[in-house]
Design an enzyme around this catalytic site. Sequence first.
Site, PDB file in Angstrom:
ATOM      1  N   LYS A 163       0.842  -1.202   0.047  1.00  0.00           N
ATOM      2  CA  LYS A 163       0.060  -0.041   0.081  1.00  0.00           C
ATOM      3  C   LYS A 163       0.758   1.294  -0.235  1.00  0.00           C
ATOM      4  O   LYS A 163       0.626   1.900  -0.991  1.00  0.00           O
ATOM      5  CB  LYS A 163      -0.877   0.003   1.314  1.00  0.00           C
ATOM      6  CG  LYS A 163      -1.627   1.344   1.539  1.00  0.00           C
ATOM      7  CD  LYS A 163      -2.445   1.370   2.664  1.00  0.00           C
ATOM      8  CE  LYS A 163      -1.956   1.897   4.158  1.00  0.00           C
ATOM      9  NZ  LYS A 163      -1.577   3.144   4.196  1.00  0.00           N
ATOM     10  N   ASN A 164       1.928   1.235   1.028  1.00  0.00           N
ATOM     11  CA  ASN A 164       2.501   2.593   1.045  1.00  0.00           C
ATOM     12  C   ASN A 164       3.593   2.773   0.237  1.00  0.00           C
ATOM     13  O   ASN A 164       4.248   3.937  -0.132  1.00  0.00           O
ATOM     14  CB  ASN A 164       3.184   2.488   2.474  1.00  0.00           C
ATOM     15  CG  ASN A 164       2.117   2.696   3.542  1.00  0.00           C
ATOM     16  OD1 ASN A 164       0.852   2.933   3.308  1.00  0.00           O
ATOM     17  ND2 ASN A 164       2.668   2.668   4.859  1.00  0.00           N
ATOM     18  N   ARG A 171      -5.100  10.243   3.987  1.00  0.00           N
ATOM     19  CA  ARG A 171      -4.003  11.464   3.967  1.00  0.00           C
ATOM     20  C   ARG A 171      -3.017  11.353   2.888  1.00  0.00           C
ATOM     21  O   ARG A 171      -2.539  12.384   2.639  1.00  0.00           O
ATOM     22  CB  ARG A 171      -3.253  11.251   5.416  1.00  0.00           C
ATOM     23  CG  ARG A 171      -4.130  11.447   6.423  1.00  0.00           C
ATOM     24  CD  ARG A 171      -3.592  11.469   7.889  1.00  0.00           C
ATOM     25  NE  ARG A 171      -3.227  12.828   8.001  1.00  0.00           N
ATOM     26  CZ  ARG A 171      -2.092  13.505   7.685  1.00  0.00           C
ATOM     27  NH1 ARG A 171      -1.367  12.673   7.042  1.00  0.00           N
ATOM     28  NH2 ARG A 171      -1.717  14.698   7.991  1.00  0.00           N
ATOM     29  N   CYS A 224      -5.831  12.639  12.357  1.00  0.00           N
ATOM     30  CA  CYS A 224      -6.272  11.349  12.152  1.00  0.00           C
ATOM     31  C   CYS A 224      -6.515  10.552  13.539  1.00  0.00           C
ATOM     32  O   CYS A 224      -5.803  11.272  14.538  1.00  0.00           O
ATOM     33  CB  CYS A 224      -6.223  10.498  11.081  1.00  0.00           C
ATOM     34  SG  CYS A 224      -4.691   9.604  11.230  1.00  0.00           S
ATOM     35  N   ARG A 263      -0.762  14.752  12.868  1.00  0.00           N
ATOM     36  CA  ARG A 263      -0.089  14.659  11.590  1.00  0.00           C
ATOM     37  C   ARG A 263      -0.080  16.000  10.713  1.00  0.00           C
ATOM     38  O   ARG A 263      -0.679  15.915   9.543  1.00  0.00           O
ATOM     39  CB  ARG A 263      -0.835  13.595  10.758  1.00  0.00           C
ATOM     40  CG  ARG A 263      -0.813  12.510  11.649  1.00  0.00           C
ATOM     41  CD  ARG A 263      -1.487  11.090  10.872  1.00  0.00           C
ATOM     42  NE  ARG A 263      -0.426  10.695   9.861  1.00  0.00           N
ATOM     43  CZ  ARG A 263      -0.886   9.452   9.128  1.00  0.00           C
ATOM     44  NH1 ARG A 263      -1.832   8.838   9.417  1.00  0.00           N
ATOM     45  NH2 ARG A 263      -0.070   9.126   8.205  1.00  0.00           N
ATOM     46  N   ASP A 305       3.838   0.967  12.199  1.00  0.00           N
ATOM     47  CA  ASP A 305       2.572   0.093  11.610  1.00  0.00           C
ATOM     48  C   ASP A 305       2.678  -1.216  11.989  1.00  0.00           C
ATOM     49  O   ASP A 305       1.758  -1.870  11.673  1.00  0.00           O
ATOM     50  CB  ASP A 305       2.807   0.370  10.099  1.00  0.00           C
ATOM     51  CG  ASP A 305       2.587   1.711   9.524  1.00  0.00           C
ATOM     52  OD1 ASP A 305       2.224   2.597  10.201  1.00  0.00           O
ATOM     53  OD2 ASP A 305       2.908   2.159   8.193  1.00  0.00           O
ATOM     54  N   ILE A 313       6.554   7.685  17.162  1.00  0.00           N
ATOM     55  CA  ILE A 313       6.269   8.233  16.021  1.00  0.00           C
ATOM     56  C   ILE A 313       5.068   8.871  15.953  1.00  0.00           C
ATOM     57  O   ILE A 313       4.971  10.224  15.342  1.00  0.00           O
ATOM     58  CB  ILE A 313       6.277   7.195  14.681  1.00  0.00           C
ATOM     59  CG1 ILE A 313       7.459   6.236  14.813  1.00  0.00           C
ATOM     60  CG2 ILE A 313       5.923   7.997  13.385  1.00  0.00           C
ATOM     61  CD1 ILE A 313       8.971   7.117  14.266  1.00  0.00           C
ATOM     62  N   ARG A 345      -9.111  -0.435   4.131  1.00  0.00           N
ATOM     63  CA  ARG A 345      -8.127   0.454   3.381  1.00  0.00           C
ATOM     64  C   ARG A 345      -6.928  -0.082   3.088  1.00  0.00           C
ATOM     65  O   ARG A 345      -6.216   0.427   2.168  1.00  0.00           O
ATOM     66  CB  ARG A 345      -7.645   1.522   4.621  1.00  0.00           C
ATOM     67  CG  ARG A 345      -8.657   2.910   4.665  1.00  0.00           C
ATOM     68  CD  ARG A 345      -8.081   3.715   5.751  1.00  0.00           C
ATOM     69  NE  ARG A 345      -6.610   4.168   5.136  1.00  0.00           N
ATOM     70  CZ  ARG A 345      -5.751   4.205   5.869  1.00  0.00           C
ATOM     71  NH1 ARG A 345      -5.934   4.684   7.269  1.00  0.00           N
ATOM     72  NH2 ARG A 345      -4.545   4.818   5.550  1.00  0.00           N
TER      73      ARG A 345
HETATM   74  C1  LIG Z   1       0.662   6.303   3.023  1.00  0.00           C
HETATM   75  C2  LIG Z   1       1.723   5.922   3.908  1.00  0.00           C
HETATM   76  O1  LIG Z   1       3.065   5.728   3.488  1.00  0.00           O
HETATM   77  N1  LIG Z   1       1.637   5.979   5.402  1.00  0.00           N
HETATM   78  C3  LIG Z   1       2.966   5.905   6.037  1.00  0.00           C
HETATM   79  C4  LIG Z   1       3.785   7.123   6.149  1.00  0.00           C
HETATM   80  O2  LIG Z   1       2.799   8.004   6.919  1.00  0.00           O
HETATM   81  P1  LIG Z   1       3.418   9.697   6.816  1.00  0.00           P
HETATM   82  O3  LIG Z   1       4.135   9.779   5.605  1.00  0.00           O
HETATM   83  O4  LIG Z   1       2.223  10.637   7.111  1.00  0.00           O
HETATM   84  O5  LIG Z   1       4.386   9.709   8.202  1.00  0.00           O
HETATM   85  P2  LIG Z   1       5.617  10.585   8.341  1.00  0.00           P
HETATM   86  O6  LIG Z   1       6.902   9.893   8.523  1.00  0.00           O
HETATM   87  O7  LIG Z   1       5.654  11.699   7.732  1.00  0.00           O
HETATM   88  O8  LIG Z   1       5.144  11.027   9.905  1.00  0.00           O
HETATM   89  C5  LIG Z   1       6.041  10.961  11.135  1.00  0.00           C
HETATM   90  C6  LIG Z   1       5.792  11.903  11.972  1.00  0.00           C
HETATM   91  O9  LIG Z   1       6.264  13.372  11.738  1.00  0.00           O
HETATM   92  C7  LIG Z   1       5.240  14.120  11.783  1.00  0.00           C
HETATM   93  N2  LIG Z   1       5.316  14.883  10.751  1.00  0.00           N
HETATM   94  C8  LIG Z   1       5.282  14.596   9.381  1.00  0.00           C
HETATM   95  C9  LIG Z   1       5.335  15.583   8.280  1.00  0.00           C
HETATM   96  C10 LIG Z   1       5.349  16.962   8.804  1.00  0.00           C
HETATM   97  O10 LIG Z   1       5.426  17.770   7.811  1.00  0.00           O
HETATM   98  N3  LIG Z   1       5.303  17.096   9.979  1.00  0.00           N
HETATM   99  C11 LIG Z   1       5.354  16.425  10.938  1.00  0.00           C
HETATM  100  O11 LIG Z   1       5.487  16.886  12.071  1.00  0.00           O
HETATM  101  C12 LIG Z   1       3.852  13.282  11.830  1.00  0.00           C
HETATM  102  O12 LIG Z   1       2.853  13.874  12.485  1.00  0.00           O
HETATM  103  C13 LIG Z   1       4.557  11.987  12.687  1.00  0.00           C
HETATM  104  O13 LIG Z   1       4.438  12.284  13.975  1.00  0.00           O
HETATM  105  O14 LIG Z   1       4.932   7.076   7.208  1.00  0.00           O
HETATM  106  C14 LIG Z   1       4.479   6.487   8.635  1.00  0.00           C
HETATM  107  C15 LIG Z   1       5.694   6.437   9.364  1.00  0.00           C
HETATM  108  O15 LIG Z   1       6.457   5.208   9.195  1.00  0.00           O
HETATM  109  C16 LIG Z   1       3.627   5.153   8.537  1.00  0.00           C
HETATM  110  O16 LIG Z   1       3.174   5.106   9.685  1.00  0.00           O
HETATM  111  C17 LIG Z   1       2.528   5.331   7.448  1.00  0.00           C
HETATM  112  O17 LIG Z   1       1.813   4.153   7.542  1.00  0.00           O
HETATM  113  C1  LIG Z   2      -0.981   4.770   9.244  1.00  0.00           C
HETATM  114  C2  LIG Z   2      -1.037   4.270   8.043  1.00  0.00           C
HETATM  115  O1  LIG Z   2      -1.430   4.825   6.982  1.00  0.00           O
HETATM  116  P1  LIG Z   2      -1.696   6.254   6.389  1.00  0.00           P
HETATM  117  O2  LIG Z   2      -0.607   7.072   6.335  1.00  0.00           O
HETATM  118  O3  LIG Z   2      -2.205   5.862   5.048  1.00  0.00           O
HETATM  119  O4  LIG Z   2      -2.723   6.849   7.790  1.00  0.00           O
HETATM  120  C3  LIG Z   2      -0.600   2.744   7.789  1.00  0.00           C
HETATM  121  O5  LIG Z   2      -0.368   2.120   6.951  1.00  0.00           O
HETATM  122  O6  LIG Z   2      -0.500   2.222   9.005  1.00  0.00           O
END
Ligand SMILES: CC(=O)N[C@H]1[C@@H](OP(=O)(O)OP(=O)(O)OC[C@H]2O[C@@H](n3ccc(=O)[nH]c3=O)[C@H](O)[C@@H]2O)O[C@H](CO)[C@@H](O)[C@@H]1O
Ligand SMILES: C=C(OP(=O)(O)O)C(=O)O
Length: 420
Positions: free
Chosen positions: A22-23, A94, A118, A123, A307, A329, A399
């Site tokens: 998925k990711n 997201r 969420c 986030r 995850d 995280i 999802r």
């Molecule tokens: C669709 C997808 O691939 N989702 C994955 C992606 O989510 P996602 O890309 O949203 O995760 P991030 O690595 O960006 O987020 C990690 C942390 O950084 C914070 N943050 C992030 C961006 C930003 O601009 N500011 C900020 O503060 C977030 O709130 C969170 O606490 O990586 C996460 C961490 O491995 C996984 O759990 C999710 O499954």
């Molecule tokens: C948190 C997850 O996905 P998303 O970033 O799409 O919410 C996930 O795949 O566990």
Amino acid sequence: MDRFIIRGGKPLHGKITIGGAKNAGLKLMVAGLLTAERLTLTNVPRIADIATMRDLLVQHGVGVEDLNGNGTSYAIGGEITNTEAPYDIVSKMRASILVLGPLIARCGKARVSLPGGCAIGTRPVDMHLKGLEALGAEIRLEGGYINATAPKGLIGDRIVLPFASVGATENLLMAATLAKGRTEIINAAREPEIGDLVSCLNKMGARITGTGSGTLVIDGVDALYGAEHRIMPDRIECGTYACAAGITGGDLKLVGGQVDDLGAVVRALEETGVEVSQEEDGMRVRRTGALRGIDIMTEPYPGFPTDMQAQFMAMLAVAEGASMITETIFENRFMHVPELNRMGARINVHGSSAIIRGVHALSGAPVMATDLRASFSLILAGLAAHGETILSRVYHLDRGYEAVEKKLAACGANIERVKG
Ligand SMILES: CC(=O)N[C@H]1[C@@H](OP(=O)(O)OP(=O)(O)OC[C@H]2O[C@@H](n3ccc(=O)[nH]c3=O)[C@H](O)[C@@H]2O)O[C@H](CO)[C@@H](O)[C@@H]1O
Ligand SMILES: C=C(OP(=O)(O)O)C(=O)O
């Protein structure tokens, strides 16, 4: 809303085929926005998030053709006729925020709804926005939307991420492929799904080096082209079914699963007493002895993935001794704890840590899914519990997991989906 009814207590034996990630798949579909030519993706998982991404691309005007009519191969391509990503789609998923960088890079403008928080955390997307500004985008937030323009095009820069965010790395990486000159992303996330995205972008004509090193170097090109790419196997789906073997004391072959992508998860499985080996066609996971309690801390890759946290918590709930899981995280990723406790688990949360005191057995109960991975932790608990578990709100699970009930039932689980 569909529900699952699970009657637990059976060790799982057999083979489960791991689908495309998925990711990785979601970002690879977005990469289709970077060219008008045809990007063909295979090994696409048949999950709700992919359908949502398809809707998003289609409303940008891009064609998404289902090549063999069963949702496993898509050809993406065509001109972008609409640069807005509306609230109703972004609020559902997201990962929609990832269209921002590619739209600005290709069209010089984008209007994308802010995703908001969420169930697992607030986030924010500040790192995505600051990075795009460093590349020359002008960004205004108005009415819940990000309005971005790049009247002079994007220009490469050196961007230091304060945290190795997966999404920010991907958004900036994709935008930088079409920027003028060189972009360096320092403290870039190193997740294997980013490696898969880089490999596809390079096939499309991008010039990116540094995968997995923490520093990505992108030399911008004038245009990207069509390509064909097979989406990598879903390491989180694989890890999740490994926990199903672990919690039930079963023996599963996870076809397509790769130990190499799951280093920290495999180490944690082995520490709890679960045996893992790489075989030619996938990963084999089995447990014959007792489960032992362990301590886990979630971290960016190559650390233990957030995850997989909820699934391990279910397993540790029935392990011998005490365990501690620290979530670093996301600030609110323990929503499964009260539900697991309703099934007889003994888990206390103190700030970002959960203390799990292993119990001899869990008992089935009506429980509610709150997010994707939390949903599966309740299925795992249900598979190990005595009696019947009824899991509601399984749309969270749909999802990101394909055909869960079929995959589990084929290995001996007593699980059925009740439509409604
Ligand atoms: C669709 C997808 O691939 N989702 C994955 C992606 O989510 P996602 O890309 O949203 O995760 P991030 O690595 O960006 O987020 C990690 C942390 O950084 C914070 N943050 C992030 C961006 C930003 O601009 N500011 C900020 O503060 C977030 O709130 C969170 O606490 O990586 C996460 C961490 O491995 C996984 O759990 C999710 O499954
Ligand atoms: C948190 C997850 O996905 P998303 O970033 O799409 O919410 C996930 O795949 O566990």
